[in-house]
Motif scaffolding. Structure first.
Motif, PDB file in Angstrom:
ATOM      1  N   TYR A 187      40.725  50.648  36.905  1.00 20.10           N
ATOM      2  CA  TYR A 187      42.005  49.512  36.416  1.00 20.10           C
ATOM      3  C   TYR A 187      41.872  48.404  37.211  1.00 20.10           C
ATOM      4  O   TYR A 187      41.213  48.405  38.486  1.00 20.10           O
ATOM      5  N   ASP A 188      42.307  47.417  36.730  1.00 21.13           N
ATOM      6  CA  ASP A 188      42.560  46.051  37.448  1.00 21.13           C
ATOM      7  C   ASP A 188      43.387  46.003  38.444  1.00 21.13           C
ATOM      8  O   ASP A 188      44.439  46.807  38.608  1.00 21.13           O
ATOM      9  N   GLN A 190      44.924  43.766  39.871  1.00 22.63           N
ATOM     10  CA  GLN A 190      46.109  43.136  40.086  1.00 22.63           C
ATOM     11  C   GLN A 190      47.160  43.714  38.787  1.00 22.63           C
ATOM     12  O   GLN A 190      48.272  43.444  38.901  1.00 22.63           O
ATOM     13  N   ASP A 191      46.616  44.192  37.909  1.00 29.31           N
ATOM     14  CA  ASP A 191      47.526  44.672  36.518  1.00 29.31           C
ATOM     15  C   ASP A 191      46.785  46.138  36.407  1.00 29.31           C
ATOM     16  O   ASP A 191      46.075  46.026  35.305  1.00 29.31           O
ATOM     17  N   SER A 193      47.553  48.268  34.526  1.00 32.39           N
ATOM     18  CA  SER A 193      48.017  48.789  33.419  1.00 32.39           C
ATOM     19  C   SER A 193      46.833  48.554  32.345  1.00 32.39           C
ATOM     20  O   SER A 193      46.507  49.276  31.232  1.00 32.39           O
ATOM     21  N   SER A 201      39.908  40.764  32.993  1.00 32.10           N
ATOM     22  CA  SER A 201      40.748  40.669  34.265  1.00 32.10           C
ATOM     23  C   SER A 201      40.717  39.157  34.691  1.00 32.10           C
ATOM     24  O   SER A 201      39.833  38.404  34.452  1.00 32.10           O
ATOM     25  N   THR A 202      41.894  39.239  35.773  1.00 37.93           N
ATOM     26  CA  THR A 202      42.049  37.906  36.442  1.00 37.93           C
ATOM     27  C   THR A 202      40.926  38.081  37.731  1.00 37.93           C
ATOM     28  O   THR A 202      40.537  39.124  37.999  1.00 37.93           O
ATOM     29  N   GLY A 205      41.683  40.715  40.373  1.00 40.58           N
ATOM     30  CA  GLY A 205      41.791  42.061  39.614  1.00 40.58           C
ATOM     31  C   GLY A 205      40.515  42.581  39.634  1.00 40.58           C
ATOM     32  O   GLY A 205      40.472  44.083  39.393  1.00 40.58           O
ATOM     33  N   VAL A 224      47.749  45.091  43.746  1.00 43.48           N
ATOM     34  CA  VAL A 224      49.260  45.410  43.534  1.00 43.48           C
ATOM     35  C   VAL A 224      49.507  47.146  43.728  1.00 43.48           C
ATOM     36  O   VAL A 224      48.398  47.900  43.087  1.00 43.48           O
ATOM     37  N   GLY A 240      48.907  51.655  40.444  1.00 42.87           N
ATOM     38  CA  GLY A 240      48.011  50.964  41.422  1.00 42.87           C
ATOM     39  C   GLY A 240      47.654  51.790  42.610  1.00 42.87           C
ATOM     40  O   GLY A 240      46.265  51.733  42.599  1.00 42.87           O
TER      41      GLY A 240
END
Ligand code: AQP
Length: 332
Positions: A187-188, A190-191, A193, A201-202, A205, A224, A240
């Motif tokens: 998973y990312d 920063q996020d 979900s 992704s940012t 992340g 996160v 996270g």
């Protein structure tokens, strides 16, 4: 030996941690037990616009990273998709066996075209999964090591293999997805979900393996987590922390239970600092090995040329049988 086939896009430059843990790591392991075919999928890459110079450089870069990750050209067949024209040729036949509505149900197309703006998405992006079907069936692969996001495309491959076999006679092995539960979806940071992905992704992340190790450490440290402080694997309640535990576990070989015990009573800071060190230890030699392969493009290209020759021998045989079964007149 059972056969495996898988591919990776050269588009993003650096592989990200999701590509590595979800797919490439398994490729390295499977070359020991399987007759393994792995490719850099440049035909797939052009389903979205590419700069020609960058595409060429990124194709070499992808091959260099695969070798740096541990693929051994003596143990597997490593090649570039466009070097084997049979991929596009079989894809055409598969296109003609696929229902329009059936292709329209592919969720990856829906996601990607929504991000681009539906009007700007190419027909190639729409039929991408069907090219993937051809990729797999050409080699009569038994298993396809991929991340969870590819499961639907492997299902389509099975459906089309069975459809062809039913209509024209037994031509294709019906393959299975090879997806490890622990790394099916990274998973990312920063996020947690959403999946870690080059396009969604940012930057904070997304862990690119070829980034400066220091920048990677920083991203891990600022991942996160959540407001409670307990280090426990719980995908639903603590996505996270669970993501960090999965990554830590596969990179070190320690089980998640061992890690939970190790960090009992300690805060997220300790977990992240240690995982940052683990990441740095992993990416530093990976970057160096990749650079070594890039510094010697002649060797790299000759590895890929040999791979293409081996791949073509298999692909040509499947294609010629398929042409015959479909009813194409032989060009004598
Ligand atoms: N987050 C992930 N977790 C586990 N596996 C993943 N894969 C990708 N992301 C994750 C797996 O990596 C392999 C190669 O991927 P690819 O480059 O061919 O295509 P992709 O799935 O398009 O990669 P991205 O980053 O997810 O791209 P975008 O953002 O364009 O969608 C595949 O086996 C894939 O499952």
């Amino acid at each position: 030996h059972p056969r495996v086939l898988s591919g990776i896009q050269p588009t993003a430059g650096s592989f990200h941690l999701g590509n590595y843990l979800g797919a490439v790591r398994q490729w390295v392991a499977l070359q020991e037990t399987h007759d393994a075919f792995y490719m850099v999928v440049d035909l797939h890459a052009i389903t979205v616009p590419q700069d020609p110079k960058e595409l060429r450089a990124n194709t070499r870069l992808a091959a260099a990273q695969l070798l740096a990750a541990g693929l051994d050209p003596d143990r597997c067949t490593l090649f570039v998709q466009s070097h084997v024209p049979e991929h596009a040729q079989l894809a055409w036949i598969m296109n003609c066996l696929t229902g329009f509505g059936e292709a329209g149900r592919m969720t990856q197309f829906k996601d990607k075209s929504a991000r681009q703006g539906a009007d700007r998405a190419s027909v190639g992006l729409f039929t991408y999964p069907i090219l993937q079907v051809a990729d797999i069936l050409l080699y009569q692969a038994n298993e396809v090591p991929v991340g969870e996001d590819q499961r639907q495309h492997i299902e389509l491959t099975r459906d089309l293999a069975e459809r062809f076999n039913g209509r024209f006679g037994e031509a294709f092995t019906v393959p299975s997805a090879y997806i490890l539960k622990e790394t099916a979806k990274i998973y990312d940071l920063q996020d947690p979900s959403i999946k870690m992905s080059k396009s969604a992704s940012t930057p904070k992340g997304l862990i690119n393996l070829l980034d400066e190790p220091k920048a990677t450490a920083k991203k891990v440290k600022s991942a996160v987590t959540d407001t409670d402080t307990v280090i426990r694997f719980d995908r639903e309640a603590k996505p996270g922390v669970s993501n960090l535990l999965s990554i830590y576990s596969v990179l070190t070989g320690a089980s998640v239970a061992e890690l939970e015990e190790k960090y009992a009573g300690k805060g997220y800071g300790a977990l992240k600092t240690d995982l940052a060190d683990v990441m740095v230890e992993f990416v530093t030699p990976f970057r160096e090995r990749t650079q070594q392969y890039l510094d010697d493009p002649e060797t790299l290209d000759s590895i890929l040329a040999k791979g293409a020759e081996k791949a073509r021998a298999v692909a040509a045989e499947t294609l010629s049988r398929t042409y015959d079964m479909v009813g194409f007149l032989p060009a004598k």
